[in-house]
Design a protein around this motif. Sequence first.
Motif, PDB file in Angstrom:
ATOM      1  N   LEU A 106       0.877  -1.063   0.024  1.00 49.33           N
ATOM      2  CA  LEU A 106      -0.032   0.166   0.061  1.00 49.33           C
ATOM      3  C   LEU A 106       0.767   1.111  -0.011  1.00 49.33           C
ATOM      4  O   LEU A 106       0.354   2.350  -0.211  1.00 49.33           O
ATOM      5  N   ALA A 107       2.284   1.156   0.424  1.00 48.75           N
ATOM      6  CA  ALA A 107       3.125   2.368   0.416  1.00 48.75           C
ATOM      7  C   ALA A 107       3.622   2.544  -1.233  1.00 48.75           C
ATOM      8  O   ALA A 107       4.407   3.319  -1.087  1.00 48.75           O
ATOM      9  N   GLY A 108       3.107   1.501  -1.930  1.00 45.48           N
ATOM     10  CA  GLY A 108       3.577   1.670  -3.273  1.00 45.48           C
ATOM     11  C   GLY A 108       4.880   0.740  -3.622  1.00 45.48           C
ATOM     12  O   GLY A 108       5.566   0.857  -4.469  1.00 45.48           O
ATOM     13  N   HIS A 109       5.150  -0.201  -2.798  1.00 41.04           N
ATOM     14  CA  HIS A 109       6.403  -1.250  -3.087  1.00 41.04           C
ATOM     15  C   HIS A 109       6.081  -2.487  -3.281  1.00 41.04           C
ATOM     16  O   HIS A 109       5.032  -2.911  -2.741  1.00 41.04           O
ATOM     17  N   GLN A 110       6.648  -3.282  -3.984  1.00 42.35           N
ATOM     18  CA  GLN A 110       6.759  -4.582  -4.272  1.00 42.35           C
ATOM     19  C   GLN A 110       7.411  -5.337  -3.188  1.00 42.35           C
ATOM     20  O   GLN A 110       8.574  -5.026  -3.037  1.00 42.35           O
ATOM     21  N   VAL A 111       6.663  -6.179  -2.478  1.00 45.55           N
ATOM     22  CA  VAL A 111       7.139  -6.993  -1.326  1.00 45.55           C
ATOM     23  C   VAL A 111       7.448  -8.463  -1.767  1.00 45.55           C
ATOM     24  O   VAL A 111       6.379  -8.955  -2.108  1.00 45.55           O
ATOM     25  N   GLY A 112       8.488  -8.971  -1.081  1.00 47.68           N
ATOM     26  CA  GLY A 112       8.652 -10.524  -1.353  1.00 47.68           C
ATOM     27  C   GLY A 112       9.246 -10.882   0.134  1.00 47.68           C
ATOM     28  O   GLY A 112      10.399 -10.363   0.641  1.00 47.68           O
ATOM     29  N   SER A 113       8.573 -11.932   0.739  1.00 53.24           N
ATOM     30  CA  SER A 113       8.862 -12.522   1.785  1.00 53.24           C
ATOM     31  C   SER A 113       8.808 -13.932   2.053  1.00 53.24           C
ATOM     32  O   SER A 113       7.699 -14.572   1.511  1.00 53.24           O
ATOM     33  N   PRO A 114       9.977 -14.848   2.634  1.00 56.72           N
ATOM     34  CA  PRO A 114      11.277 -14.209   3.207  1.00 56.72           C
ATOM     35  C   PRO A 114      12.245 -13.807   2.120  1.00 56.72           C
ATOM     36  O   PRO A 114      11.939 -14.059   0.990  1.00 56.72           O
ATOM     37  N   GLU A 115      13.382 -13.233   2.763  1.00 52.94           N
ATOM     38  CA  GLU A 115      14.293 -12.702   1.756  1.00 52.94           C
ATOM     39  C   GLU A 115      15.159 -13.770   0.984  1.00 52.94           C
ATOM     40  O   GLU A 115      15.742 -13.808   0.033  1.00 52.94           O
ATOM     41  N   THR A 116      15.339 -14.999   1.678  1.00 50.10           N
ATOM     42  CA  THR A 116      16.122 -15.978   1.300  1.00 50.10           C
ATOM     43  C   THR A 116      15.320 -17.349   1.909  1.00 50.10           C
ATOM     44  O   THR A 116      14.733 -17.549   2.911  1.00 50.10           O
ATOM     45  N   LEU A 117      15.005 -18.399   0.784  1.00 54.05           N
ATOM     46  CA  LEU A 117      14.710 -19.493   1.068  1.00 54.05           C
ATOM     47  C   LEU A 117      15.597 -20.740   1.460  1.00 54.05           C
ATOM     48  O   LEU A 117      16.221 -21.262   0.829  1.00 54.05           O
TER      49      LEU A 117
END
Length: 452
Positions: A106-117
Motif C-alpha cells: 500500500l506504500a507503493g512497494h513490491q514486497v517479497g518475503s522471506p528474503e532467502t529460502l
Amino acid sequence: MRRRLVVTYLLLLCMVLLALAIPLAVTVASRETDRAVADRMADATRFASLAAPAVRSGELDALTDELRRYQELYGIGTMLVDQDQRVLSVFGRRPAAAAGAIRGALAGHQVGSPETLWPWTTEPLVVAVPVSDGGAVLGVVLTVSPTDRNRRAVLVVWLVLAMVGAIAVAACLTTAHRLAGWVLRPVTRLDAAAHEIAAGDSAARVQPGLGPPELRRLSASFNEMADAVAEAMERQRSFVAHASHQLRNPLTVLRLRIEDLGGGLDDEDLRADHEIALEETDRLADVLDGLLALARAERGQQRVEVVDAVALTRNRVQAWRPLTERRDIELVAVLPEERLPARMVATALDQALDALIDNALKFTPAGGKVEVEVAARDGGAEVTVRDTGPGMTEEQRRRATERFWRAPDAQNVDGAGLGLSIVSVLVEASGGRFTLAPAATGGLAATIWFAA
C-alpha cells in the motif's frame, strides 16, 4: 609426526572448502529465492494490472474467477484487498506475514518475503504488488506460494556440494598420507637408526638420497656423525684394551721383583710395607682385568647364543661354594627342575653371576647367607642374587653401575668398582634388564633378566 602433518593438511583443505562452499551455498539459496520471487512477482503484477479497472468499477467477478482458477491450477493462494485493507477476495490460507506485506505494498512497494529460502525454513513465499491507477494505489494483490519444491532444490544442490567436499577430503587424506610418508620416511629411518645405534649397533646408518633435499642433507650429516662417533668409540675401546693388555707384562714383572725384594727384608715395618705393595699390585691387576672385560663387552660384536640358565647357574654356584665354606657363608641355589633357555651374548651370564656372587660375598658377614634364584618370568629367565649384607641406599643403587664408583663405606673392600658396570654392559648387549633393589633379607637383591 605423520598424524600431525595429515591433520594440518586436512585442516587447510577444510578451511579452503568452507571458504568456497559456504558462499556458494548461500548463492544457490539466494538464486533460487530470486527465481521464485521473480516468477511470483510477474504473476502478481499481471493480476494487479487486471485488478485496477475492476476495483475502480466494483465489478470483481471476472477477476475473482481468474484468481480462483490460478489457485486451483498451481496451488498458489491469492488475496485482493482495497486501499482500506478490506479483503475483496481470498483463495487459500492467509499467512502471518501477509499484514506486513500488504502495508508495504500500500506504500507503493513490491514486497517479497522471506528474503532467502533456506532448506530448514517452512514459511511460504509471500509476494505483494500494489494495484495502481494513475499513480494512486487502489489496493494490493498478494500471492502465497508453497516453497517445498524450492527448498528441496536448494537442499539437493547443498548435498551435491557436501558430497564433492567429502570426496575432496578423502582424496586429500590419501594424498596427505602418501605425501607425509614421503616427507617423513627419512626421519623415520633416521629415528630407527638412532635407536639401533643406542642399542649397540654402531654399524646402523640411514639410507641416503631419500626425501626432500633438506632431509637428504640431514641424513648425510647423521651418517657422518655416526661414523665419527663410532670411530671415536672404537678408538677409545681399542686404547683401553691395548693399554690394559700392555700393562699386564710390566705389572707382572714388577710384582715378581717386589716378591724377590721381600726375601731380604728383616725389619717388621718393611715387611708390612712389602705386603701392602703386593696388595696394591694385585688390586692394579684386578683393575686391568676389569678394563679388559669391559672393553670386550662394549664392542657390541659378541656372538649371541642360547644357554640353559638353570644349568649354568648351578655350575657357577658349585664353583663358588668352596670359597663360601671357607668364609662361613651359606650359598643357596633355588633352581627349577626344568630347563630354562635364555638368549644372551657369549659368557654374559657366567661373568654376570661371577661379579654378583663376588660382590655378595664381599659384603655378607660370616654366618650370613647368599641366595641365587632362577625363575621364569615375563617371557624370559630371571636370575636374582640376594645377600644378607648391609644393602645399599637408593642413591647408591642408582650410581652402582658407574665405572670405578664405590660406596663411601666400601672403600676398604677389595675391588676396582667395575664389576657391576661389566654386568650392566653385558646384560644390555644381550637385550636384557639389570636392576638393584632392597632384599627381603635386609641386604641387596641384584636381578638380571634375559629373553627366552
